[in-house]
Each structure stands twice: as structure tokens, then as C-alpha cells.
Write an enzyme that holds these catalytic residues in place. Sequence first.
Site, mmCIF file in Angstrom:
data_model
loop_
_atom_site.group_PDB
_atom_site.id
_atom_site.type_symbol
_atom_site.label_atom_id
_atom_site.label_comp_id
_atom_site.label_asym_id
_atom_site.label_seq_id
_atom_site.Cartn_x
_atom_site.Cartn_y
_atom_site.Cartn_z
ATOM 1 N N ASP A 70 0.863 -1.174 0.000
ATOM 2 C CA ASP A 70 0.000 0.000 0.000
ATOM 3 C C ASP A 70 0.901 1.225 0.000
ATOM 4 O O ASP A 70 2.104 1.133 -0.274
ATOM 5 C CB ASP A 70 -0.980 -0.016 1.178
ATOM 6 C CG ASP A 70 -0.281 -0.093 2.528
ATOM 7 O OD1 ASP A 70 0.906 0.304 2.625
ATOM 8 O OD2 ASP A 70 -0.915 -0.534 3.500
ATOM 9 N N ALA A 71 0.343 2.393 0.294
ATOM 10 C CA ALA A 71 1.123 3.623 0.185
ATOM 11 C C ALA A 71 2.304 3.653 1.138
ATOM 12 O O ALA A 71 3.336 4.263 0.836
ATOM 13 C CB ALA A 71 0.215 4.828 0.429
ATOM 14 N N LYS A 101 0.184 -7.265 11.896
ATOM 15 C CA LYS A 101 0.778 -7.226 10.562
ATOM 16 C C LYS A 101 2.207 -6.705 10.657
ATOM 17 O O LYS A 101 2.465 -5.687 11.286
ATOM 18 C CB LYS A 101 -0.041 -6.326 9.644
ATOM 19 C CG LYS A 101 -1.464 -6.836 9.387
ATOM 20 C CD LYS A 101 -2.244 -5.869 8.504
ATOM 21 C CE LYS A 101 -3.644 -6.382 8.230
ATOM 22 N NZ LYS A 101 -4.433 -5.417 7.413
ATOM 23 N N ARG A 102 3.117 -7.413 10.031
ATOM 24 C CA ARG A 102 4.540 -7.067 9.910
ATOM 25 C C ARG A 102 5.313 -7.265 11.208
ATOM 26 O O ARG A 102 6.408 -7.799 11.186
ATOM 27 C CB ARG A 102 4.716 -5.638 9.392
ATOM 28 C CG ARG A 102 4.261 -5.468 7.931
ATOM 29 C CD ARG A 102 4.578 -4.064 7.431
ATOM 30 N NE ARG A 102 4.277 -3.925 6.009
ATOM 31 C CZ ARG A 102 3.093 -3.577 5.527
ATOM 32 N NH1 ARG A 102 2.076 -3.345 6.377
ATOM 33 N NH2 ARG A 102 2.890 -3.478 4.236
ATOM 34 N N LYS A 117 -12.927 -0.991 -2.819
ATOM 35 C CA LYS A 117 -11.995 -0.005 -2.282
ATOM 36 C C LYS A 117 -10.625 -0.224 -2.901
ATOM 37 O O LYS A 117 -10.157 -1.370 -2.991
ATOM 38 C CB LYS A 117 -11.890 -0.093 -0.761
ATOM 39 C CG LYS A 117 -11.060 1.048 -0.157
ATOM 40 C CD LYS A 117 -11.106 1.023 1.352
ATOM 41 C CE LYS A 117 -10.159 0.016 1.953
ATOM 42 N NZ LYS A 117 -10.195 0.013 3.435
ATOM 43 N N LYS A 157 -6.457 1.351 -3.086
ATOM 44 C CA LYS A 157 -5.456 2.120 -2.369
ATOM 45 C C LYS A 157 -4.976 3.302 -3.216
ATOM 46 O O LYS A 157 -4.838 3.200 -4.442
ATOM 47 C CB LYS A 157 -4.273 1.227 -2.014
ATOM 48 C CG LYS A 157 -4.635 0.034 -1.125
ATOM 49 C CD LYS A 157 -5.030 0.468 0.264
ATOM 50 C CE LYS A 157 -5.250 -0.729 1.177
ATOM 51 N NZ LYS A 157 -5.464 -0.338 2.572
ATOM 52 N N GLU A 186 -10.315 7.336 2.966
ATOM 53 C CA GLU A 186 -9.896 6.713 4.219
ATOM 54 C C GLU A 186 -8.482 7.099 4.598
ATOM 55 O O GLU A 186 -7.579 7.106 3.756
ATOM 56 C CB GLU A 186 -10.003 5.194 4.061
ATOM 57 C CG GLU A 186 -9.701 4.389 5.300
ATOM 58 C CD GLU A 186 -10.023 2.916 5.099
ATOM 59 O OE1 GLU A 186 -9.359 2.085 5.749
ATOM 60 O OE2 GLU A 186 -10.929 2.604 4.301
ATOM 61 N N GLU A 189 -8.986 2.773 12.087
ATOM 62 C CA GLU A 189 -8.516 1.395 12.124
ATOM 63 C C GLU A 189 -7.203 1.209 12.870
ATOM 64 O O GLU A 189 -6.953 0.155 13.452
ATOM 65 C CB GLU A 189 -8.350 0.851 10.709
ATOM 66 C CG GLU A 189 -7.202 1.473 9.923
ATOM 67 C CD GLU A 189 -6.987 0.824 8.572
ATOM 68 O OE1 GLU A 189 -5.952 0.166 8.402
ATOM 69 O OE2 GLU A 189 -7.850 0.971 7.696
ATOM 70 N N HIS A 214 -12.821 -2.535 10.444
ATOM 71 C CA HIS A 214 -11.647 -2.860 9.643
ATOM 72 C C HIS A 214 -11.252 -4.322 9.777
ATOM 73 O O HIS A 214 -11.141 -4.852 10.885
ATOM 74 C CB HIS A 214 -10.489 -1.962 10.104
ATOM 75 C CG HIS A 214 -9.146 -2.380 9.581
ATOM 76 N ND1 HIS A 214 -8.212 -3.040 10.353
ATOM 77 C CD2 HIS A 214 -8.588 -2.223 8.352
ATOM 78 C CE1 HIS A 214 -7.130 -3.274 9.623
ATOM 79 N NE2 HIS A 214 -7.325 -2.796 8.415
ATOM 80 N N GLU A 216 -15.687 -4.816 5.831
ATOM 81 C CA GLU A 216 -14.610 -4.970 4.854
ATOM 82 C C GLU A 216 -14.393 -6.442 4.534
ATOM 83 O O GLU A 216 -14.181 -7.264 5.431
ATOM 84 C CB GLU A 216 -13.334 -4.355 5.424
ATOM 85 C CG GLU A 216 -12.178 -4.302 4.458
ATOM 86 C CD GLU A 216 -11.008 -3.493 5.002
ATOM 87 O OE1 GLU A 216 -10.291 -2.897 4.191
ATOM 88 O OE2 GLU A 216 -10.830 -3.454 6.238
#
Length: 382
Positions: A30-31, A66-67, A179, A181, A236, A262, A312, A332
Site C-alpha cells: 500500500d502507500a 501485521k509485519r 476499495k 489504495k 480513508e 482502524e 476494519h 470490509e
Amino acid sequence: MAGRSSAVLDRIASVTLSSVTLPLPTGISDAKVLTGRQRPMTEVAFLFAEIRTEAGLEGVGFGYAKRAGGPAQFAHAREVAPDLIGEDPSDIGRLWTKLVWAGASVGRSGAATQALAAIDVALWDLKAKRAGLPLAKLLGAHRDSVRCYDTSGGFLHESVERLKDNATRALESGVGGIKIKVGLPDRAEDLRRVAAVREHVGDAVPLMVDANQQWDRSTAMRVGRALEEFDLVWIEEPLDAYDAEGHARLAGALDTAIAGGEMLTSVAEHHELIRRGAVDVLQPDAPRIGGITQFLKLAALAEHHDLPIAPHFAMEIHVHLAAAYPLEPWVEHFDWLHPLFDERLVISGGRMHLSDRPGLGITMSGQARAWTVDRVVVDESR
């Protein structure tokens, strides 16, 4: 048993905690990846809790990271779980507070309370199973299905053609919205991708975008104004998740709704967004704020302020919580978690449907158990 109160229905005999690593088929960007702040995501760490009672009943819950952070959640849950043994599993609010105080020196948000989420969700699953009801029905459902939108096909590592193909597949599967990104360093490319998807899906399909906190205030305002023409459901996380003032300015200036929440890890943090009028759509995440007990407190606060919610991730939990929310919500849709469970949610007509299975209606799959990297059983012997 001598001395047992007649009000006690059952007691917790054991808590099994499992750290499960879910591999993703491709690196997710993602960004935050495109701006150099994170690496592509190749796996998700899950914390599962299975709570068994003396009467032989069992509840299952999960949280995730995450990560980074999965081992920390597992370690903290393992430390506090012994305080559950012998307790009545029906006393969920009291038990949440007990576990928070057991780990009070590391705070009441972040990894400390996220570690409690899996346990809290398992207790709610157990309570609903004891009642023979889906969790949403135990809470008091306002609907038997909720609007759903797909995120898993809209990431920035996908080409425009893949975005369009993924959107087509999602809509054909019964999902109701799409949705994608945004937040690329090249703002013109963001607009090109949004325009291409909007043209592909048509004006009638609900379309959302997510910048994953990568714009500053002036960029968010400029891009937000440019996005107005696409009739988006929401923009978002255009700014840092904790920039309540900046989000409030955007929400006041743009016609398009601003969504967020989120990344926040407590009810108190969400309260600041609500107090400032910083979001038009609140996006709480039950595993991130400490479980269902905390989510219900936040939901009451959001309803009081007439805010729609769009929880989320973790749709297996959130379909129940959204169905029990008075205002029409969104949930989602992610297909990433499918391998972890034996069951599937039914999606059709743009909506995600409640099953008639009691509790959350999920069981850990054999694959989830095969992906377990650490496991501990806490009972009277530990």
C-alpha cells in the site's frame, strides 16, 4: 463442588494459545510501502485463544498483527492467561478488567490490550454458543446481513488492469463495493487509477479509496478536492491516524466523507476523533482495541454521535458486530483469512450474511494448526 456460588454457571478449565503465521501468496503493497515506510507484507501473525470450561464447552477467538508484534501479543497473553483459570467465563467485562490490571505496567492500549482481544473474543464466542445463538443474535441483531466492500484486490502493487479485473471478480462474487489504495508519490497516478476503476465499475457501484496515512494536510486537501468528481463513499486515512485536527478540517471542507480509526488501539483514542468531528465514518477494529467488550463500548459512543461504522479487517468477527449496530454499516471483505477456518461467510447481493451457526460460527482449520509456530496450554497445572 463445596463452596461454589449458585450463581456461577461454569468455570474456565484451560486456555490454549496458538501463534499462527499466515503466509500471503504475494507481497502486499500500500502507500506505506511506496513511500518507503514499510516493507511489502508477506505474512500475517495471528493469536488464537481456545477457552475450555469444566462443563466441556469451548470458545475460540483471534487477534492479529501485521509485519511486527505477533510474538509480543503471544507472550503477553501467555503471561496473563493463568488469571482466567477457575473464573466464570460469563463475567466477560470483569475478566477483561482483571487481565488489564494483570499487565497494567505496559499500559491499556497497543500490544498489551491487543493480546487480550483473542481471549475476549473467545469468551464472547463461548457465551453465544452456550445460548445456542449466533453472536449477533446474542448481542441483539438489527439485520441478518450487512453491506460489504472488497479491499483485497485493490492494493498498489496491482496494475490498473489487474485492479479492474479484481473489481469485476469481487462484484461477480456478490460483494457490494470496491476499495482501492491511493497515496502514491505521484498524485496524478493516483487520480488516473481511481478514474480507471470508476469508469470500469460504473457510477452505481460504491467506490472507496484509502491513502493509509500518507498525505500531509495540504496534499490531502488538494487530492481530496480532485477526488470529489468520482462520487466516492469515503476517503480513508488521508492523514496520520492521530491527526484529529487535520482530519476534522478535511471533514468540514470536503463533500466526500472522511473515514478512519482502524489504527487506533483504544476506545479513548477513538473518542478523540469523535469529539473533534474528525471522521464521518468510524472504522474500529475489535482485535486492535482489545476485543468485543471494548468494541461494544465504542459502538455505543459512535451511535450516540450518529456515526456510521465500517469495521476494519477480521470480517469473521465484524459481521456480527456490524449486524448488531443500529445504523446501517459496512464490513470490509478480505479473502486472506479463508485458509484459517473450515467455514465460509455467504456473500450475495452486495451483502455479507450471518450464518445460523452459534457463536462466531468458525472453527480453526487443519491448515491453521499446521501453520502454528508456538502454542501453550494454560490450566490448573501451570
